[in-house]
Write a protein that holds these residues in place. Sequence first.
Motif, mmCIF file in Angstrom:
data_model
loop_
_atom_site.group_PDB
_atom_site.id
_atom_site.type_symbol
_atom_site.label_atom_id
_atom_site.label_comp_id
_atom_site.label_asym_id
_atom_site.label_seq_id
_atom_site.Cartn_x
_atom_site.Cartn_y
_atom_site.Cartn_z
ATOM 1 N N PRO A 1 -5.246 40.185 -12.764
ATOM 2 C CA PRO A 1 -4.427 40.794 -11.717
ATOM 3 C C PRO A 1 -3.642 39.748 -10.955
ATOM 4 N N THR A 2 -2.501 40.124 -10.436
ATOM 5 C CA THR A 2 -1.639 39.167 -9.735
ATOM 6 C C THR A 2 -1.717 39.286 -8.229
ATOM 7 N N ASN A 3 -2.397 40.306 -7.736
ATOM 8 C CA ASN A 3 -2.449 40.496 -6.290
ATOM 9 C C ASN A 3 -3.870 40.774 -5.806
ATOM 10 N N ALA A 4 -4.821 40.026 -6.328
ATOM 11 C CA ALA A 4 -6.198 40.220 -5.896
ATOM 12 C C ALA A 4 -6.348 39.809 -4.438
ATOM 13 N N ILE A 5 -7.175 40.542 -3.711
ATOM 14 C CA ILE A 5 -7.392 40.252 -2.306
ATOM 15 C C ILE A 5 -8.839 39.836 -2.083
ATOM 16 N N ALA A 6 -9.051 38.720 -1.409
ATOM 17 C CA ALA A 6 -10.395 38.241 -1.123
ATOM 18 C C ALA A 6 -11.069 39.177 -0.133
ATOM 19 N N SER A 7 -12.422 39.130 -0.083
ATOM 20 C CA SER A 7 -13.170 39.996 0.810
ATOM 21 C C SER A 7 -12.821 39.727 2.262
ATOM 22 N N SER A 8 -12.365 38.534 2.573
ATOM 23 C CA SER A 8 -12.001 38.182 3.937
ATOM 24 C C SER A 8 -10.588 38.655 4.278
ATOM 25 N N GLY A 9 -9.881 39.231 3.304
ATOM 26 C CA GLY A 9 -8.525 39.696 3.535
ATOM 27 C C GLY A 9 -7.474 38.703 3.101
ATOM 28 N N GLU A 10 -7.899 37.525 2.649
ATOM 29 C CA GLU A 10 -6.945 36.515 2.203
ATOM 30 C C GLU A 10 -6.441 36.857 0.802
ATOM 31 N N LYS A 11 -5.181 36.608 0.576
ATOM 32 C CA LYS A 11 -4.591 36.884 -0.722
ATOM 33 C C LYS A 11 -4.952 35.788 -1.702
ATOM 34 N N LEU A 12 -5.330 36.190 -2.910
ATOM 35 C CA LEU A 12 -5.766 35.244 -3.932
ATOM 36 C C LEU A 12 -4.711 35.039 -5.006
ATOM 37 N N SER A 13 -4.771 33.880 -5.640
ATOM 38 C CA SER A 13 -3.907 33.599 -6.786
ATOM 39 C C SER A 13 -4.440 34.343 -8.003
ATOM 40 N N PRO A 14 -3.596 34.553 -9.003
ATOM 41 C CA PRO A 14 -4.063 35.170 -10.247
ATOM 42 C C PRO A 14 -5.175 34.328 -10.867
ATOM 43 N N PRO A 15 -6.160 34.960 -11.515
ATOM 44 C CA PRO A 15 -7.260 34.222 -12.136
ATOM 45 C C PRO A 15 -6.805 33.112 -13.078
ATOM 46 N N SER A 16 -5.731 33.349 -13.845
ATOM 47 C CA SER A 16 -5.242 32.326 -14.768
ATOM 48 C C SER A 16 -4.767 31.082 -14.026
ATOM 49 N N VAL A 17 -4.211 31.271 -12.843
ATOM 50 C CA VAL A 17 -3.761 30.140 -12.031
ATOM 51 C C VAL A 17 -4.953 29.377 -11.484
ATOM 52 N N VAL A 18 -5.974 30.116 -11.037
ATOM 53 C CA VAL A 18 -7.189 29.477 -10.524
ATOM 54 C C VAL A 18 -7.866 28.663 -11.625
ATOM 55 N N LEU A 19 -7.926 29.231 -12.825
ATOM 56 C CA LEU A 19 -8.510 28.515 -13.964
ATOM 57 C C LEU A 19 -7.781 27.205 -14.211
ATOM 58 N N GLN A 20 -6.467 27.228 -14.142
ATOM 59 C CA GLN A 20 -5.688 26.014 -14.342
ATOM 60 C C GLN A 20 -5.963 24.992 -13.239
ATOM 61 N N ARG A 21 -6.063 25.471 -12.010
ATOM 62 C CA ARG A 21 -6.270 24.570 -10.879
ATOM 63 C C ARG A 21 -7.610 23.834 -10.942
ATOM 64 N N VAL A 22 -8.666 24.549 -11.298
ATOM 65 C CA VAL A 22 -9.992 23.940 -11.244
ATOM 66 C C VAL A 22 -10.162 22.833 -12.278
ATOM 67 N N PHE A 23 -9.339 22.864 -13.341
ATOM 68 C CA PHE A 23 -9.436 21.824 -14.362
ATOM 69 C C PHE A 23 -8.211 20.904 -14.386
ATOM 70 N N GLU A 24 -7.317 21.106 -13.455
ATOM 71 C CA GLU A 24 -6.078 20.330 -13.456
ATOM 72 C C GLU A 24 -6.321 18.848 -13.218
ATOM 73 N N GLN A 25 -7.147 18.529 -12.257
ATOM 74 C CA GLN A 25 -7.429 17.135 -11.919
ATOM 75 C C GLN A 25 -8.895 16.760 -12.111
ATOM 76 N N ASP A 26 -9.700 17.699 -12.533
ATOM 77 C CA ASP A 26 -11.132 17.460 -12.715
ATOM 78 C C ASP A 26 -11.591 18.282 -13.911
ATOM 79 N N THR A 27 -11.931 17.614 -15.009
ATOM 80 C CA THR A 27 -12.276 18.314 -16.244
ATOM 81 C C THR A 27 -13.772 18.592 -16.384
ATOM 82 N N ARG A 28 -14.547 18.255 -15.377
ATOM 83 C CA ARG A 28 -15.985 18.499 -15.470
ATOM 84 C C ARG A 28 -16.281 19.996 -15.556
ATOM 85 N N PRO A 29 -17.230 20.385 -16.408
ATOM 86 C CA PRO A 29 -17.602 21.803 -16.526
ATOM 87 C C PRO A 29 -18.134 22.345 -15.200
#
Length: 219
Positions: A48-76
């Motif tokens: 989804p492209t418009n997921a909303i966090a439980s706190s009401g904060e808008k979230l990035s798409p899951p694919s973007v989050v996946l890219q971010r978490v491994f962008e500068q740190d490749t540890r599992p």
Amino acid sequence: MQWSTSFLFIVNLASFHVGRCRSFVLAPPRINPRHTPISSATRQSVDPTNAIASSGEKLSPPSVVLQRVFEQDTRPIILFDGVCNLCNSAVNLALDWDPKGKLRFSALQSNVGRSLLQAHGRKADDISSIVFVTSEGAYVKSDAILGISQELNPLPFVPMRPLATLGRWVIPQFLRDLIYDGVADNRYSIMGMRDQCRFDSDGEFTDRFVSDDLALADF
């Protein structure tokens, strides 16, 4: 004493919420060459492209989050049940058995955890299994346990990788998962639950826990 501690670690890691899930998504042969991956089309369908966090904060798409978490740190990353006391004890033990800091952690209930679940074809609220996420794929149940074990060194000069490799080929997956489910059935009754979900390192090992800010749309 060392044997009982080792056994408790395996029990702890295996004792996440009960589920009938299997390994999934682009598994590299070095971890488990026998599982069936999910197609990229499946991954995109739960992105989804418009997921909303439980706190009401808008979230990035899951694919973007996946890219971010491994962008500068490749540890599992290990996704664990943040309210399970037994699971949190396993996390503490994994931190002690990983002196080189090869692994990172995030609660299944966190924004990052939920996004990574979706990025690999699972529902955001699915906490039915421990999940071992790498830059190449993700693994659940006994396959996740073996993947994690490969990175641990409970004693100096005694890595668990050879034992994990042996276990993968000697013990059939259905039997490994049966043992996993047996422990998972009783995880809350063994040590209970926390009042609050564990989202960070409780003041220690800061670089070992993935920042939940990585899931925010305005990151």
